[in-house]
Each structure stands twice: as structure tokens, then as C-alpha cells.
Design a protein around this motif. Structure first.
Motif, PDB file in Angstrom:
ATOM      1  N   ARG A   1      -1.684   6.206 -17.530  1.00  0.00           N
ATOM      2  CA  ARG A   1      -2.292   5.528 -18.685  1.00  0.00           C
ATOM      3  C   ARG A   1      -3.782   5.333 -18.458  1.00  0.00           C
ATOM      4  NH1 ARG A   1      -3.269   0.218 -20.477  1.00  0.00           N
ATOM      5  NH2 ARG A   1      -2.920  -0.041 -22.698  1.00  0.00           N
ATOM      6  N   TRP A   2      -4.153   4.856 -17.274  1.00  0.00           N
ATOM      7  CA  TRP A   2      -5.568   4.622 -16.950  1.00  0.00           C
ATOM      8  C   TRP A   2      -6.337   5.941 -16.961  1.00  0.00           C
ATOM      9  CZ3 TRP A   2      -9.008   5.598 -12.814  1.00  0.00           C
ATOM     10  CH2 TRP A   2     -10.164   4.819 -12.832  1.00  0.00           C
TER      11      TRP A   2
ATOM     12  N   LEU B   1       0.826  -1.197   0.000  1.00  0.00           N
ATOM     13  CA  LEU B   1       0.000   0.000   0.000  1.00  0.00           C
ATOM     14  C   LEU B   1       0.866   1.255   0.000  1.00  0.00           C
ATOM     15  CD1 LEU B   1      -2.712   1.423   0.139  1.00  0.00           C
ATOM     16  CD2 LEU B   1      -2.658   1.140   2.622  1.00  0.00           C
ATOM     17  N   GLU B   2       1.934   1.253   0.796  1.00  0.00           N
ATOM     18  CA  GLU B   2       2.812   2.416   0.857  1.00  0.00           C
ATOM     19  C   GLU B   2       3.561   2.637  -0.446  1.00  0.00           C
ATOM     20  OE1 GLU B   2       5.175   1.801   4.347  1.00  0.00           O
ATOM     21  OE2 GLU B   2       3.519   2.265   5.694  1.00  0.00           O
ATOM     22  N   ALA B   3       3.815   1.582  -1.193  1.00  0.00           N
ATOM     23  CA  ALA B   3       4.527   1.701  -2.469  1.00  0.00           C
ATOM     24  C   ALA B   3       3.582   2.007  -3.634  1.00  0.00           C
ATOM     25  CB  ALA B   3       5.287   0.402  -2.756  1.00  0.00           C
ATOM     26  N   ALA B   4       2.264   1.827  -3.422  1.00  0.00           N
ATOM     27  CA  ALA B   4       1.290   2.022  -4.499  1.00  0.00           C
ATOM     28  C   ALA B   4       1.093   3.508  -4.798  1.00  0.00           C
ATOM     29  CB  ALA B   4      -0.046   1.397  -4.105  1.00  0.00           C
ATOM     30  N   TYR B   5       0.633   3.786  -5.982  1.00  0.00           N
ATOM     31  CA  TYR B   5       0.266   5.144  -6.387  1.00  0.00           C
ATOM     32  C   TYR B   5      -1.248   5.245  -6.205  1.00  0.00           C
ATOM     33  CZ  TYR B   5       4.917   5.787  -8.190  1.00  0.00           C
ATOM     34  OH  TYR B   5       6.269   5.924  -8.297  1.00  0.00           O
ATOM     35  N   VAL B   6      -1.662   5.983  -5.177  1.00  0.00           N
ATOM     36  CA  VAL B   6      -3.080   6.087  -4.824  1.00  0.00           C
ATOM     37  C   VAL B   6      -3.571   7.495  -5.128  1.00  0.00           C
ATOM     38  CG1 VAL B   6      -4.774   5.884  -2.954  1.00  0.00           C
ATOM     39  CG2 VAL B   6      -2.766   4.390  -2.983  1.00  0.00           C
ATOM     40  N   GLU B   7      -4.687   7.581  -5.808  1.00  0.00           N
ATOM     41  CA  GLU B   7      -5.299   8.881  -6.118  1.00  0.00           C
ATOM     42  C   GLU B   7      -6.785   8.818  -5.793  1.00  0.00           C
ATOM     43  OE1 GLU B   7      -3.866  11.576  -6.879  1.00  0.00           O
ATOM     44  OE2 GLU B   7      -1.914  10.964  -7.637  1.00  0.00           O
TER      45      GLU B   7
ATOM     46  N   PHE C   1      -2.640   2.092  -7.936  1.00  0.00           N
ATOM     47  CA  PHE C   1      -1.947   1.578  -9.115  1.00  0.00           C
ATOM     48  C   PHE C   1      -0.563   1.104  -8.704  1.00  0.00           C
ATOM     49  CE2 PHE C   1      -4.920   4.823 -10.377  1.00  0.00           C
ATOM     50  CZ  PHE C   1      -5.589   4.243 -11.437  1.00  0.00           C
ATOM     51  N   LEU C   2      -0.009   0.145  -9.454  1.00  0.00           N
ATOM     52  CA  LEU C   2       1.331  -0.363  -9.170  1.00  0.00           C
ATOM     53  C   LEU C   2       2.415   0.651  -9.519  1.00  0.00           C
ATOM     54  CD1 LEU C   2       1.217  -4.104 -10.271  1.00  0.00           C
ATOM     55  CD2 LEU C   2       1.622  -3.212  -7.988  1.00  0.00           C
ATOM     56  N   SER C   3       2.141   1.482 -10.553  1.00  0.00           N
ATOM     57  CA  SER C   3       3.164   2.438 -10.976  1.00  0.00           C
ATOM     58  C   SER C   3       2.507   3.746 -11.400  1.00  0.00           C
ATOM     59  CB  SER C   3       3.965   1.868 -12.149  1.00  0.00           C
ATOM     60  OG  SER C   3       3.139   1.778 -13.304  1.00  0.00           O
ATOM     61  N   GLU C   4       3.321   4.790 -11.423  1.00  0.00           N
ATOM     62  CA  GLU C   4       2.804   6.080 -11.876  1.00  0.00           C
ATOM     63  C   GLU C   4       2.428   6.008 -13.352  1.00  0.00           C
ATOM     64  OE1 GLU C   4       3.829  10.828 -11.673  1.00  0.00           O
ATOM     65  OE2 GLU C   4       5.432   9.391 -11.312  1.00  0.00           O
TER      66      GLU C   4
END
Length: 195
Positions: free
Chosen positions: A184-185, A160-166, A176-179
Motif C-alpha cells: 500500500r505504501w 525485526l525478523e517478523a517485519a517486512y523490510v525492503e 513494515f508490519l505486514s506485506e
């Protein structure tokens, strides 16, 4: 309850909602029952497109020579729009249409809008909808999911801390796993961040 043999109609209580198989089931309703077996009962139509569902709905509810009571059609479902969205098409009242310009989510949404209009044109859509009765959903899921991984849940605190959350106005919090995956999404969904 989806009866799979004629004897089930004698055993099941009349208040039990019966699933009427008409989609990809190996056993169709006509294989083990007559139309009158379904009349006077609560029925949920399982599968098939809206025009096929409507035809069965008419057969089960319209007056007949035997004066059988009509079925009470309590619901319908069909997963065709979800399956075909992955193949780049949406369902419309004029048949399947190409949707290469839409995301999978928007392709499904377009099919659902067309399905709603189909039922409204026939006067079958309810006048009130859940949002009218209960208001918008106010609770968010307890678990964040990776949107770019098909909805896989985030497992650990480190993930969770490594995820990109918006936070998005329409969808709430999404991870998301990456920025790159996030951007892209956002591009394909045409989304903007919530304030």
C-alpha cells in the motif's frame, strides 16, 4: 534562545541567536519588544508563512531613520506544511492548493519546493546547499522504524525478523508490519525497490 520579556535583551549576549516568535506562540515579539531590540543581532524567525517571514525580515534588515544595524537573519522555520499535509493541502506561492492526489510525504515535499522557489524569487536562498558542501547523506539510521506505524521504532529482534523490510533507492531500508502495508505504501509513494 527565545526572549519572553524586554529585560532579556539587556542580559543576552549579542552573539546569541534569538528566536523571533511569530507563529502560534501565546506571546508575540511585539508584546514585549520594539523592532530595534532585534536589530544588530542574530535572529531566527519562528513560525508564520514565508510572506509573513519576509515582511518581518524586511523590517529587521532594511535601513531605518535611526540608522540601526540590520539584524542577521540566520534561519526561518514553519511547521504549517506538515500540519496542512494531513488535511490534504500544500502551500504554494498562490496560496494553499488541494493535494488529494499526493501522499502526505509528497504533499510536504511540494510545499517545501514552493517555499524554496519563493525564497529564490526574492534572492534570499543561499547559493550553496548542504548537499553541495557535504555531499549526500551516507549513513543510515541505526534503528529501523515501522513506516506504516508513523515511525515507531522496531523494539525486539523477533519484531525485526517478523517485519517486512525492503530497500528503496530514495529512502534506504524501511520496515513494515505486514506485506499489505508495504505494498500500500509503495503504491501511494510510487516507489520501486532498489537493486
Amino acid at each position: 534562545m527565545v526572549p519572553k520579556c524586554g529585560r532579556a535583551f539587556d542580559i543576552l549576549d549579542r552573539d546569541t541567536v534569538l528566536g523571533y516568535p511569530m507563529g502560534y506562540s501565546d506571546v508575540e515579539a511585539d508584546d514585549y519588544s520594539e523592532r530595534e531590540d532585534w536589530r544588530g543581532r542574530k535572529v531566527h524567525l519562528l513560525g508564520a508563512s514565508p510572506p509573513k517571514q519576509y515582511a518581518v525580515m524586511q523590517e529587521l534588515t532594511q535601513p531605518n531613520l535611526r540608522d540601526d544595524p540590520p539584524a542577521n537573519i540566520v534561519g526561518v522555520d514553519w511547521n504549517g506544511p506538515h500540519k496542512m499535509a494531513y488535511l490534504g493541502e500544500y502551500w504554494s506561492r498562490d496560496g494553499w492548493q488541494p493535494a488529494d492526489h499526493l501522499s502526505i510525504r509528497n504533499t510536504v515535499r511540494k510545499s517545501l519546493e514552493e517555499i524554496k522557489q519563493y525564497w529564490q524569487d526574492r534572492g534570499v536562498w543561499p547559493e550553496t546547499e548542504p548537499i553541495d558542501l557535504y555531499g549526500p547523506a551516507v549513513e543510515e539510521p541505526n534503528e529501523l522504524i515501522y513506516m506504516d506505524q508513523g515511525g515507531d521504532p522496531i523494539g525486539t529482534r523477533e519484531d525485526l525478523e517478523a517485519a517486512y523490510v525492503e530497500r528503496y533507492e530514495e529512502y534506504g531500508r524501511i520496515a513494515f508490519l505486514s506485506e499489505h502495508a508495504k505494498k500500500r505504501w509503495e503504491y501511494y509513494e510510487g516507489l520501486t525497490l532498489a537493486d
